[in-house]
Write a protein that holds these residues in place. Sequence first.
Motif, short mmCIF file in Angstrom:
data_model
loop_
_atom_site.label_atom_id
_atom_site.label_comp_id
_atom_site.label_asym_id
_atom_site.label_seq_id
_atom_site.Cartn_x
_atom_site.Cartn_y
_atom_site.Cartn_z
N PRO A 1 0.81 -1.23 0.00
CA PRO A 1 0.00 0.00 0.00
C PRO A 1 0.84 1.28 0.00
N THR A 2 2.13 1.14 0.37
CA THR A 2 2.98 2.34 0.44
C THR A 2 3.45 2.78 -0.93
N CYS A 3 3.94 1.82 -1.74
CA CYS A 3 4.47 2.16 -3.07
C CYS A 3 3.52 1.77 -4.18
N ARG B 1 10.13 11.17 -2.92
CA ARG B 1 9.88 12.21 -1.93
C ARG B 1 10.44 13.52 -2.46
N SER B 2 9.64 14.55 -2.33
CA SER B 2 10.07 15.87 -2.80
C SER B 2 10.57 16.70 -1.63
N GLN B 3 11.73 17.33 -1.84
CA GLN B 3 12.30 18.23 -0.86
C GLN B 3 12.67 19.52 -1.60
N GLY B 4 11.76 20.47 -1.55
CA GLY B 4 11.99 21.70 -2.28
C GLY B 4 11.98 21.46 -3.77
N LEU B 5 13.08 21.85 -4.41
CA LEU B 5 13.19 21.70 -5.85
C LEU B 5 13.63 20.30 -6.26
N THR C 1 13.61 16.05 -6.11
CA THR C 1 12.80 14.85 -5.92
C THR C 1 13.74 13.66 -5.76
N MET C 2 13.60 12.95 -4.64
CA MET C 2 14.46 11.80 -4.35
C MET C 2 13.64 10.52 -4.46
N GLU C 3 14.24 9.53 -5.07
CA GLU C 3 13.60 8.22 -5.20
C GLU C 3 14.40 7.20 -4.41
N GLN C 4 13.70 6.35 -3.68
CA GLN C 4 14.38 5.34 -2.87
C GLN C 4 13.53 4.08 -2.81
N THR C 5 14.19 2.99 -2.37
CA THR C 5 13.48 1.72 -2.23
C THR C 5 12.41 1.83 -1.16
N CYS C 6 11.28 1.25 -1.46
CA CYS C 6 10.17 1.30 -0.51
C CYS C 6 10.56 0.60 0.79
N PRO C 7 10.45 1.30 1.94
CA PRO C 7 10.87 0.69 3.21
C PRO C 7 9.94 -0.40 3.71
N GLN C 8 8.69 -0.41 3.24
CA GLN C 8 7.74 -1.40 3.75
C GLN C 8 7.91 -2.75 3.06
N CYS C 9 8.05 -2.74 1.75
CA CYS C 9 8.14 -4.01 1.02
C CYS C 9 9.57 -4.34 0.59
#
Length: 391
Positions: free
Chosen positions: A173-175, A183-187, A189-197
């Motif tokens: 349900p998370t990803c 995740r967006s931080q200001g200008l 956008t960071m992409e990372q492995t889903c922590p739940q699955c």
Amino acid sequence: MSKRDFYEILGVTKSADEKTLKVAYRKLAMEYHPDRNPGDDAAEAKFKEVGEAYAILSDADKRAAYDRMGHAAFEQGGNGGYGGQGPFGAGGAAEFADIFEQVFGDAFGRGGGRRGGSHTGAARGNDLRFDLEVSLEDAFTGKETTITVPTAMNCERCDGQGNEPGTELETCPTCHGAGRIRRSQGLFTMEQTCPQCGGRGQYVKTPCQDCDGVGRVRKNRTLTVNIPAGVEDGTRIRLAGEGEAGARGGPRGDLYLFLSAKPHELFERDGPNLYCRTPASMVSAALGATIEVPTIDGGKAELKIPAGAQTGRRMRLRGKGMPRLRGGPRGDMVIELFVETPRNLCDRQKELLKEFCSLSGEGCNPDSDGFFHKVKQFWNDVTTDDGRPNA
């Protein structure tokens, strides 16, 4: 079979710049990617070959080493080398995935795991180490032996998927099944492995009873391995794909055998050469003789002792040592002589020795003036007037 030239694999010249290398690699990697050639082992092999070539030539230091020494720079023991594990070192699969993702972004997902918009989350299994002690005789002849390795293996009940048979994996349900989140931080956008699955895109709702949802179980695995003739203490043998099972159907890791040599009661080894000591009677050493000495292959060899040989004399038997792991002539056997002093002499033997001393002009009788004169002369030579040793 000799390896192809890295420049030839990518279809570029040695003067190619970084941009040219990247374009060539993108084209070939897309052509031979496993996702585009399912079940094609030849394409998979070419895909790995292209990745290996680009990993070297895209790194300035590795490329310089390759230009100087060719493939020898990356063979076991080479300064730029990868110890027989490929140019990506011990973490090869992960580093190759990083290179692929740098060039292609997330077109296929890390390591080609993304298919049809879903992420399998499959991960390569860990490499294993197994220490094996080998006798000198087995190192001489080579040996097929059986080892038992504790390792993680795919759960048979759930086929490594982690869910109880008859149940389905649930979409994360998370990803939402993507395996990665942004995740967006200001200008930025960071992409990372889903922590739940964990990047799988799915999660186990009903865990397998045998593995508790892990997908792997600890078991002892029995393997038959071949120890080649000529191995030495510290030799490492890589058994590809014999390590731990990968998570969620991922490929197995590798197994590394580290060999150590058992001490031998007769021989000592130094590379391909063997060293041993052999006794000789006083008469054999004085007059010269031919004696038999044991060899590592279980046979015997004739050794000629020259007349007048002293303790510590070394003699060499060519080709009676160990075989070489990578071929070539066998080493030598070096024999050190020590002369035995006879004991428990009978009266006749004593008389003959005294007669020998007399004929030699030596004072053999401890009570004779000649004997004490020689002892006194010896100490005069090795000490000063005040009784201290000469420098």
